[in-house]
Design a protein around this motif. Structure first.
Motif, PDB file in Angstrom:
ATOM      1  N   SER A   1      -5.893  -1.424  -6.715  1.00  0.00           N
ATOM      2  CA  SER A   1      -6.439   0.031  -6.255  1.00  0.00           C
ATOM      3  C   SER A   1      -5.674   1.132  -6.351  1.00  0.00           C
ATOM      4  N   ALA A   2      -6.244   2.436  -7.012  1.00  0.00           N
ATOM      5  CA  ALA A   2      -5.998   3.574  -7.318  1.00  0.00           C
ATOM      6  C   ALA A   2      -6.345   4.230  -6.641  1.00  0.00           C
ATOM      7  N   ASP A   3      -6.487   4.584  -6.177  1.00  0.00           N
ATOM      8  CA  ASP A   3      -7.349   6.295  -5.913  1.00  0.00           C
ATOM      9  C   ASP A   3      -7.082   7.930  -5.541  1.00  0.00           C
ATOM     10  N   TYR A   4      -7.237   8.439  -6.376  1.00  0.00           N
ATOM     11  CA  TYR A   4      -6.905   9.544  -7.068  1.00  0.00           C
ATOM     12  C   TYR A   4      -8.105  10.745  -6.074  1.00  0.00           C
ATOM     13  N   GLN A   5      -7.111  11.859  -5.035  1.00  0.00           N
ATOM     14  CA  GLN A   5      -7.977  13.046  -4.537  1.00  0.00           C
ATOM     15  C   GLN A   5      -7.194  14.296  -4.607  1.00  0.00           C
TER      16      GLN A   5
ATOM     17  N   GLU B   1       1.252   5.710   0.177  1.00  0.00           N
ATOM     18  CA  GLU B   1       0.214   6.797   0.225  1.00  0.00           C
ATOM     19  C   GLU B   1       1.116   7.501  -0.017  1.00  0.00           C
TER      20      GLU B   1
ATOM     21  N   ALA C   1      -2.781   9.870  -3.473  1.00  0.00           N
ATOM     22  CA  ALA C   1      -3.347   9.107  -4.056  1.00  0.00           C
ATOM     23  C   ALA C   1      -2.435   8.023  -2.918  1.00  0.00           C
TER      24      ALA C   1
ATOM     25  N   ARG D   1       0.254  -1.626   0.174  1.00  0.00           N
ATOM     26  CA  ARG D   1      -0.110  -0.168  -0.328  1.00  0.00           C
ATOM     27  C   ARG D   1       0.596   1.134   0.159  1.00  0.00           C
TER      28      ARG D   1
ATOM     29  N   TRP E   1      -4.333  15.530  -8.761  1.00  0.00           N
ATOM     30  CA  TRP E   1      -4.547  15.521  -7.406  1.00  0.00           C
ATOM     31  C   TRP E   1      -3.351  15.873  -6.843  1.00  0.00           C
TER      32      TRP E   1
END
Length: 283
Positions: free
Chosen positions: A101-105, A38, A90, A36, A87
């Protein structure tokens, strides 16, 4: 960043994420289950945390490889959308066989390990310009120039000495109420050094009860200190040290403006402070 970011298409983005995963795997022993990552960035400020779940199922932090930081920086730049920005945080999760998974804020402020300086947020808006409607209020506030801090001038008379509020009020049960942001650990120590370094102008041999913890009796110092502009009771430093209660915001601004350096407090300044406490202002 003098050139506009070059956009990456979806395939190029996936390729960069895959390369980042490969760069992570190189340094890991066989048998790992999950990685993971971040990644947090604003302007030139970059932070990254990597946690690897090993064969025993226990997650452990590992240092992020420099190549991974470089690849994710390229990815962030390449995902810039004109007027929309890119972003800021991430979270990427890798399994042994693929990207899970890949999450971008782009709009949520990351949970910084070390808060970036205002220039970082200003650089973000300069490097990755956003239309006004796409600038979150928190980012606009963070990018605003730091206010000019002004120290309170030295008192010329006893009535000119400023005194702080120890806390902000009392609730219905008579317990103190505080509406102040706590200080970061490093600044807290500097503020305490300032408060405790001022000369004592009046002191008692007895101690008061802790207003936040009434079971603690005879613990709050009954003394007064001055820096020539402000006059404060020993409770200010005590409650900061014991309960994280920041000093009165105006006193805190004064201390910051002086860069936490105690001015010289001569004998006339101490006499003014004593007169302010005792009410004896005759000269």
């Amino acid at each position: 960043m003098s050139q506009p970011p070059v956009p990456l298409n979806a395939d190029q983005q996936r390729q960069l994420v895959g390369q980042a995963g490969q760069a992570l795997v190189v340094a890991l022993p066989p048998g790992w289950r999950q990685i993971r990552v971040e990644y947090r960035a604003v302007g030139r400020h970059v932070e990254a945390d990597v946690v690897v779940t090993g064969p025993d199922g226990t997650p452990r932090p590992v240092p992020p490889p420099p190549e991974v930081l470089r690849l994710l920086g390229v990815l962030r730049t390449g995902m810039y959308q004109p007027g929309r920005g890119t972003w800021l945080g991430a979270v990427l999760v890798f399994g042994p066989a693929n990207v899970l998974s890949a999450d971008y804020q782009p709009d949520v402020e990351p949970r910084w390990r070390r808060p970036p300086p205002p220039i970082g947020f200003q650089d973000e808006l300069r490097f990755f310009p956003r239309a006004e409607q796409f600038v979150p209020p928190w980012l606009r506030q963070r990018a605003a120039p730091a206010p000019v801090l002004t120290a309170t001038p030295p008192a010329e008379a006893a009535e000119d000495l400023r005194t702080p509020r120890v806390y902000d009020g009392l609730d219905e049960s008579g317990r103190p109420v505080v509406n102040r942001e706590p200080l970061q650990a490093a600044e807290k120590e500097r503020v305490l050094e300032y408060l405790d370094g001022a000369p004592v102008v009046l002191a008692s041999r007895t101690y008061d009860t802790d207003a936040f913890d009434p079971e603690r009796t005879d613990v709050v110092p009954l003394n007064f200190r001055t820096d020539g502009s402000w006059l404060w009771p020993g409770a200010v430093a005590y409650y900061l040290r014991e309960h994280e209660v920041a000093p009165d915001p105006e006193l805190l601004t004064h201390i910051r403006a002086l860069r936490f350096t105690m001015p010289e407090v001569d004998e006339p300044a101490r006499e003014l402070a004593l007169a302010a406490i005792t009410g004896d202002t005759a000269s």
